[in-house]
Design an enzyme around this catalytic site. Structure first.
Site, PDB file in Angstrom:
ATOM      1  N   GLY A   8       0.957  -0.955   0.037  1.00 51.28           N
ATOM      2  CA  GLY A   8       0.159   0.035   0.038  1.00 51.28           C
ATOM      3  C   GLY A   8       0.586   1.156  -0.114  1.00 51.28           C
ATOM      4  O   GLY A   8       0.821   2.631   0.879  1.00 51.28           O
ATOM      5  N   ALA A  22      -2.056   4.248  -2.200  1.00 56.21           N
ATOM      6  CA  ALA A  22      -2.339   3.141  -2.866  1.00 56.21           C
ATOM      7  C   ALA A  22      -3.729   3.246  -4.094  1.00 56.21           C
ATOM      8  O   ALA A  22      -2.824   2.642  -5.120  1.00 56.21           O
ATOM      9  CB  ALA A  22      -3.182   2.055  -1.753  1.00 56.21           C
ATOM     10  N   ILE A 163      -6.050   5.174  -2.483  1.00 55.65           N
ATOM     11  CA  ILE A 163      -6.721   4.478  -1.395  1.00 55.65           C
ATOM     12  C   ILE A 163      -5.983   2.932  -0.736  1.00 55.65           C
ATOM     13  O   ILE A 163      -5.285   2.268  -2.458  1.00 55.65           O
ATOM     14  CB  ILE A 163      -8.677   3.457  -1.790  1.00 55.65           C
ATOM     15  CG1 ILE A 163      -8.975   3.283  -0.906  1.00 55.65           C
ATOM     16  CG2 ILE A 163      -8.701   3.507  -2.845  1.00 55.65           C
ATOM     17  CD1 ILE A 163     -10.567   3.582  -0.849  1.00 55.65           C
ATOM     18  N   GLU A 164      -5.276   2.422  -0.116  1.00 58.54           N
ATOM     19  CA  GLU A 164      -4.375   1.683   0.535  1.00 58.54           C
ATOM     20  C   GLU A 164      -5.473   0.604   1.888  1.00 58.54           C
ATOM     21  O   GLU A 164      -5.992   1.887   3.078  1.00 58.54           O
ATOM     22  CB  GLU A 164      -3.474   1.884   0.588  1.00 58.54           C
ATOM     23  CG  GLU A 164      -2.666   3.060   1.314  1.00 58.54           C
ATOM     24  CD  GLU A 164      -1.317   3.022   0.662  1.00 58.54           C
ATOM     25  OE1 GLU A 164      -0.447   1.995   1.264  1.00 58.54           O
ATOM     26  OE2 GLU A 164      -1.007   3.949   0.615  1.00 58.54           O
ATOM     27  N   GLY A 165      -4.644   0.048   2.466  1.00 54.70           N
ATOM     28  CA  GLY A 165      -5.299   0.178   3.850  1.00 54.70           C
ATOM     29  C   GLY A 165      -6.010  -1.110   4.568  1.00 54.70           C
ATOM     30  O   GLY A 165      -6.907  -0.800   3.439  1.00 54.70           O
TER      31      GLY A 165
END
Length: 341
Positions: A8, A22, A163-165
């Site tokens: 990410g 991400a 956008i991640e995690g």
């Protein structure tokens, strides 16, 4: 498929900063985003990869020793930068890294400098850490309003949603982001969108892409980060191509595109030099990735980051001030700058 933090956008390279990347959704509005070319027929519209923002390496003002973008522009031919990161201040109010004012500070000076040099910026929303607007805003309308505030503040041609995690792994937040992007695209004619998110060696899972297709959101470039696959000694050019082929297949399946159209809606954001997992992405790898991107006409060819695109003053410090490989300044940027789509 699980998504480790290392997929990410660099827990190492960004752990000292408020945020990482991400899912990158880059939005580009207006015909001026495209390079000069013959008037295309209605059957052959200009592709996003023909536009200068298709090659916009990440530039991060929030930590370390950010380079002078004018110097990079003059030395490499790259004119656009993906400017990281727009976050929440704990509410649904966008600020740079969640703390610097939206306008009037170092980030605005960077935008002004880049535009003076004939380019522009793709602000990046989100990242691996820090307060995310996607989490802080109560619903999709509020999130769209936060995106719009940044678009209006700078008269943007592009935004990048990263956008991640936990945010990426949440079906609720994925859907909120998708619905917000649908509204932003409807309210901003010509807005081009990228979405960037983690990937395994075989490509990403289909959660975000599938939800977007089911919701009627068509983005211009789904972008993966093909690195942090598991340690040193791997052929990163081959793994990058393998993962991006997997992305293409996922996009094709979700939207019913041809292979060619699916590649033209796919992109990648690499990492130059030593990655968080101690992989090494060399300039030779970048040459191979450039050839692959050119063969398939990818929508986006980026990397983290121009901050790192310079030789280290000593031993590699495990941060984002240099790449950790033997190189001249801006060598990685010069390679991707040759991308013609």
């Amino acid at each position: 498929m699980s998504h480790a933090l290392s997929h990410g956008r660099r827990p190492l390279s960004r752990r000292l900063r408020p945020v990482a990347t991400a899912v990158a959704v880059a939005a580009v509005a207006g015909g001026t985003a495209f390079t000069a070319q013959a008037e295309p027929s209605a059957a052959t519209p200009p592709t996003l990869a023909a536009a200068p923002q298709a090659v916009a390496p990440y530039l991060y003002n929030g930590w370390g020793n950010p380079p002078d973008p004018a110097e990079v522009q003059q030395a490499t031919g790259v004119s656009w930068f993906t400017l990281a990161f727009v976050l929440s201040d704990g509410t649904c109010d966008p600020k740079w890294d969640g703390s610097r004012p939206l306008t009037g500070d170092v980030d605005q000076r960077t935008v002004d400098t880049v535009r003076k040099g004939g380019g522009d910026v793709v602000p990046s929303f989100g990242g691996a850490s820090g307060n995310k607007l996607e989490e802080s805003c109560a619903d999709s309308d509020a999130l769209a309003g936060a995106y719009q505030k940044v678009i209006d503040a700078y008269g943007l041609k592009a935004i990048d949603i990263d956008i991640e995690g936990d945010a990426y792994n949440s079906a609720v937040i994925q859907q909120k982001t998708i619905d917000a992007l649908k509204k932003v695209k409807a309210d901003n004619a010509g807005l081009v969108t990228y979405v960037t998110f983690p990937s395994d060696q075989g490509g990403p899972d289909d959660s975000m892409i599938g939800r977007a297709a089911d919701s009627g959101l068509e983005v211009d470039g789904w972008t993966i980060m093909p690195f942090d696959f598991g340690g040193a000694g791997q052929n990163m050019a081959d793994l990058t191509e393998q993962a991006t082929d997997g992305l293409k297949n996922t996009v094709k399946s979700a939207y019913g595109y041809s292979d060619d159209d699916a590649y033209r809606h796919s992109g990648l954001s690499s990492m130059n030099g030593i990655t968080d997992n101690q992989e090494t992405v060399t300039t030779g790898d970048f040459e191979s990735i450039l050839a692959y991107a050119s063969e398939h006409h990818l929508a986006r060819l980026s990397f983290w980051s121009v901050n790192r695109d310079r030789p280290c003053p000593g031993a590699y410090p495990n941060d984002d001030t240099c790449s950790g490989v033997d190189q001249d300044a801006w060598q990685f940027t010069k390679i991707f700058a040759r991308y013609q789509g």
